[in-house]
Design a protein around this motif. Structure first.
Motif, PDB file in Angstrom:
ATOM      1  N   SER A  26       0.824  -1.210   0.000  1.00 49.55           N
ATOM      2  CA  SER A  26       0.000   0.000   0.000  1.00 49.55           C
ATOM      3  C   SER A  26       0.854   1.255   0.000  1.00 49.55           C
ATOM      4  O   SER A  26       1.818   1.363   0.769  1.00 49.55           O
ATOM      5  CB  SER A  26      -0.896   0.005   1.249  1.00 49.55           C
ATOM      6  OG  SER A  26      -1.691   1.170   1.303  1.00 49.55           O
ATOM      7  N   SER A  56       1.194   4.846   1.352  1.00 49.19           N
ATOM      8  CA  SER A  56       0.762   5.117   2.723  1.00 49.19           C
ATOM      9  C   SER A  56       1.303   6.438   3.232  1.00 49.19           C
ATOM     10  O   SER A  56       2.010   7.159   2.527  1.00 49.19           O
ATOM     11  CB  SER A  56       1.247   3.979   3.625  1.00 49.19           C
ATOM     12  OG  SER A  56       2.669   3.828   3.521  1.00 49.19           O
ATOM     13  N   ALA A  65       0.201   5.032   9.265  1.00 52.53           N
ATOM     14  CA  ALA A  65      -0.877   4.226   8.695  1.00 52.53           C
ATOM     15  C   ALA A  65      -0.938   2.830   9.310  1.00 52.53           C
ATOM     16  O   ALA A  65      -2.032   2.294   9.521  1.00 52.53           O
ATOM     17  CB  ALA A  65      -0.717   4.118   7.182  1.00 52.53           C
ATOM     18  N   GLU A 108      -4.487   1.808  10.834  1.00 52.91           N
ATOM     19  CA  GLU A 108      -5.265   0.774  10.152  1.00 52.91           C
ATOM     20  C   GLU A 108      -5.335  -0.509  10.967  1.00 52.91           C
ATOM     21  O   GLU A 108      -6.355  -1.213  10.941  1.00 52.91           O
ATOM     22  CB  GLU A 108      -4.676   0.523   8.759  1.00 52.91           C
ATOM     23  CG  GLU A 108      -4.902   1.711   7.838  1.00 52.91           C
ATOM     24  CD  GLU A 108      -4.333   1.549   6.449  1.00 52.91           C
ATOM     25  OE1 GLU A 108      -4.849   2.217   5.526  1.00 52.91           O
ATOM     26  OE2 GLU A 108      -3.367   0.777   6.271  1.00 52.91           O
ATOM     27  N   TYR A 119       4.230  -1.089   3.537  1.00 51.13           N
ATOM     28  CA  TYR A 119       3.783   0.302   3.437  1.00 51.13           C
ATOM     29  C   TYR A 119       4.877   1.129   2.771  1.00 51.13           C
ATOM     30  O   TYR A 119       6.067   0.979   3.087  1.00 51.13           O
ATOM     31  CB  TYR A 119       3.498   0.871   4.823  1.00 51.13           C
ATOM     32  CG  TYR A 119       2.212   0.399   5.452  1.00 51.13           C
ATOM     33  CD1 TYR A 119       0.990   0.911   5.024  1.00 51.13           C
ATOM     34  CD2 TYR A 119       2.209  -0.529   6.488  1.00 51.13           C
ATOM     35  CE1 TYR A 119      -0.206   0.512   5.615  1.00 51.13           C
ATOM     36  CE2 TYR A 119       1.023  -0.938   7.081  1.00 51.13           C
ATOM     37  CZ  TYR A 119      -0.179  -0.417   6.639  1.00 51.13           C
ATOM     38  OH  TYR A 119      -1.354  -0.823   7.216  1.00 51.13           O
TER      39      TYR A 119
END
Length: 210
Positions: free
Chosen positions: A115, A117, A121, A125, A140
């Motif tokens: 991801s 990011s 994060a 998350e 990330y």
């Protein structure tokens, strides 16, 4: 079949329903309105703040929000409110159906996430979605130092997954990210809805059935 299949998921727009690609300008507009500034002044102050690159660097989140607050004249309380608003918009809500499906995949199927990011994060998350119980590892961009669609992002994921490109299916809601994956030999599926994504995963996994 001796190789291990992997499903590599994006997070925002796939596992997290965050109106990906649209919440950012809306958040920026709300921030400008809260500061009571016109667009030109707002942009000039943010540019002058020289904000840390929290999308590809770790450890800069606190400094990022300090500089935003200083640039816009926010006190500590407003700065905290703005940070909370940012993460609520960034994370959105859980795609519970797809998360449950991913969690139910057979044990021989690897499940990971890649991801783009912002620093912080992982914690935000995880608190909301318990992602580590669904996918592991999670890559990330702010932790690996590179973002999709840069080929190095996918290479880092492949290396730590110890996976061949042919054995990975990447799920993302942005075509450009799928194009980046394809450039290193990873097959991709453009996520538009859960049903077609699940169908694509099932089709990909058929040759790996035990």
């Amino acid at each position: 079949m001796t190789t291990k299949p992997w499903i590599l998921f994006d997070i925002g727009g796939v596992f997290a329903l965050a109106d990906d690609g649209h919440w950012q300008p809306r958040f920026s507009a709300r921030l400008r309105e809260r500061a009571g500034l016109d667009a030109e002044t707002f942009g000039a102050r943010i540019d002058a703040a020289d904000l840390p690159r929290i999308d590809i660097e770790q450890g800069g989140e606190a400094e990022y929000w300090r500089r935003v607050g200083d640039a816009l004249g926010f006190d500590a309380a407003i700065r905290a409110d703005v940070r909370t608003e940012f993460w609520n918009a960034y994370c959105g809500s859980a795609n519970s159906e797809l998360l449950a499906y991913a969690r139910s995949l057979p044990a021989h199927v690897g499940r990971a996430a890649l991801s783009n990011s912002a620093d912080g994060a992982r914690e935000e998350e995880e608190r909301r979605f318990d992602l580590s119980s669904v996918v592991d590892p999670i890559f990330y961009s702010h932790e690996i130092g590179v973002a999709k669609p840069n080929a190095a992002a996918y290479a880092a994921a492949l290396s730590l997954m110890n996976a061949r490109p042919d054995d990975v299916l990447f799920i993302d809601d942005h075509r450009v990210s799928l194009d980046g994956a394809a450039a290193v030999g990873i097959r991709g599926h453009l996520h538009t809805d859960n049903a077609t994504t699940i169908e694509a995963i099932e089709e990909f996994l058929e040759p790996y059935a035990l």
